[in-house]
Design an enzyme around this catalytic site. Sequence first.
Site, PDB file in Angstrom:
ATOM      1  N   CYS A   1      -4.324   7.873   9.879  1.00 57.95           N
ATOM      2  CA  CYS A   1      -4.528   7.315  11.204  1.00 57.95           C
ATOM      3  C   CYS A   1      -4.183   8.325  12.284  1.00 57.95           C
ATOM      4  O   CYS A   1      -3.219   9.080  12.159  1.00 57.95           O
ATOM      5  CB  CYS A   1      -3.643   6.079  11.377  1.00 57.95           C
TER       6      CYS A   1
ATOM      7  N   ARG B   1       1.139  14.619  13.142  1.00 54.92           N
ATOM      8  CA  ARG B   1       1.837  14.226  11.914  1.00 54.92           C
ATOM      9  C   ARG B   1       2.143  15.489  11.115  1.00 54.92           C
ATOM     10  O   ARG B   1       1.424  15.867  10.193  1.00 54.92           O
ATOM     11  CB  ARG B   1       1.010  13.206  11.145  1.00 54.92           C
TER      12      ARG B   1
ATOM     13  N   ASP C   1       4.904   0.448  12.087  1.00 58.33           N
ATOM     14  CA  ASP C   1       3.645  -0.174  11.641  1.00 58.33           C
ATOM     15  C   ASP C   1       3.524  -1.631  12.088  1.00 58.33           C
ATOM     16  O   ASP C   1       2.495  -2.272  11.843  1.00 58.33           O
ATOM     17  CB  ASP C   1       3.516  -0.088  10.110  1.00 58.33           C
TER      18      ASP C   1
ATOM     19  N   LYS D   1       0.831  -1.216   0.000  1.00 56.82           N
ATOM     20  CA  LYS D   1       0.000   0.000   0.000  1.00 56.82           C
ATOM     21  C   LYS D   1       0.863   1.263   0.000  1.00 56.82           C
ATOM     22  O   LYS D   1       0.619   2.191  -0.764  1.00 56.82           O
ATOM     23  CB  LYS D   1      -0.897   0.000   1.252  1.00 56.82           C
ATOM     24  N   ASN D   2       1.893   1.271   0.840  1.00 55.40           N
ATOM     25  CA  ASN D   2       2.668   2.506   0.981  1.00 55.40           C
ATOM     26  C   ASN D   2       3.611   2.762  -0.189  1.00 55.40           C
ATOM     27  O   ASN D   2       4.202   3.840  -0.282  1.00 55.40           O
ATOM     28  CB  ASN D   2       3.432   2.509   2.312  1.00 55.40           C
TER      29      ASN D   2
ATOM     30  N   ARG E   1      -8.608   0.006   5.191  1.00 53.91           N
ATOM     31  CA  ARG E   1      -7.771   1.012   4.512  1.00 53.91           C
ATOM     32  C   ARG E   1      -6.498   0.382   3.957  1.00 53.91           C
ATOM     33  O   ARG E   1      -5.943   0.874   2.976  1.00 53.91           O
ATOM     34  CB  ARG E   1      -7.350   2.114   5.508  1.00 53.91           C
TER      35      ARG E   1
END
Length: 430
Positions: free
Chosen positions: A117, A122, A305, A22-23, A397
């Site tokens: 999230c 952030r 993560d 995903k990232n 997600r």
Amino acid sequence: MEQYAIKGGNPLVGEVEIGGAKNAALPILAASLMTDETVFIENIPDVRDTNVLMSAMQDIGVMMKKEGRHKATINAANINTTVVTNDKLKKIRASYYLVGALLGKYKEADVVLPGGCDIGSRAIDQHIKGFEALGAEVKIEFGRIRAKAEHLRGNHIYMDVVSVGATINVMMAATLAEGKTIIENAAKEPHVVDLANFLNSMGANIRGAGTDVIRIQGVQRLHGSEYMIIPDQIEAGTFMFAAAITKGDVTVKNVITKHLESITSKLLEIGCEVKEEDDCVRVVASKPLKHTQVKTLPYPGFPTDMQPQITVALALSQGTSIVTESIFENRFKYVDELIRMGANIKVEGNVAVINGMKKYTGASISAPDLRAGAALVLAALAAEGYSTVDDIRYIERGYEDFHIKLQGLGAQIDLIETERDFQKFKLKTG
Ligand code: UD1
């Protein structure tokens, strides 16, 4: 509202196929608008974050044709605006990758500010510092980030913190700047390297991705490309820990074992067997888990993560473990839910002190964010009795078919909507 119903207690056994990262997919999708030629991308995970980004790109005129669930043909020759207001984008962190991509190509971007999230503050100061160093004027106003430049010019940029997002964003903009950019103290994550490889496949000139100094020689334009996204390191790590937590035997297929080294090394330390082959890794947890200490760090350190997943495992280990979170300050919110399931964990600031116990017991719990949500599901799978997990939209997600992949490993988990569904699940699994 959809929930997971889970009956715990079964060791997970079998094979699971890992999808695209995903990232990596998020910046690669964003970067695919930087050329007017057609781009073909494979191994895109079919998860909410990538789908939201793709729909926001379509809103500004990017042609996007999906082939099945994981491939897309993308053409951005007819973008009609650099203003991206798609409200859903606020929900995902990666919306800001459209700033680097649009600024690089059109020298202007106006994008709704990111959410993602809630795992701590952030900041995006390093993104802004990087864009400004390249000659852009950047304003945060009306909930948007607006960047504009007459010309983008390469520069020497030192990142004050190691940031995946800022490294990626500055790399994208610098690709189409005039002259040379050097990013120092760059993030080294596999997805940073994957984006650099993708941009290079489109004609960019980027060297050093994967080290902490990235050198980018700006080019005038990018061309079309065909590219396959790397496997998801965190999805793989989550299933590896699923084996440890449920005392199972799981073979995780389609991985790059090099990306999993920090995860593998912790699993070995706590007493699991880990067998690596070319593109798969088998984790067997046949002995009681041992305690350890771990601190999250930028790659190649242990990923933040994966912090909730290792915490869930260590709560079942013998002795006292310490988990230190050094990337995000608010990433232990899920611990209250684990305590309701019987865990013995005390959090002080960014440190969790975990006293191992024998077993979790089922409870009704909520996913507070993406990775913690997945970790709580793993705790419920190891627990005695029934659990429900709500707010699973967070999990969706970033994990494709999470409960289906778990079912494939023998987990008793179903998607339910009502109390009646839960009763039916209990009858089926009772
Ligand atoms: C990315 C990942 C996320 C992962 C994180 C760390 C995506 C879409 N998300 O998030 O899953 O948990 O990397 O590996 O790829 N910081 C600043 N100023 C900035 C930018 C960041 O101070 O301008 C700080 C952050 O507050 C945080 C740290 O730097 O403490 C790391 O953040 P960063 O690497 O940027 O994370 P993301 O790119 O948001």
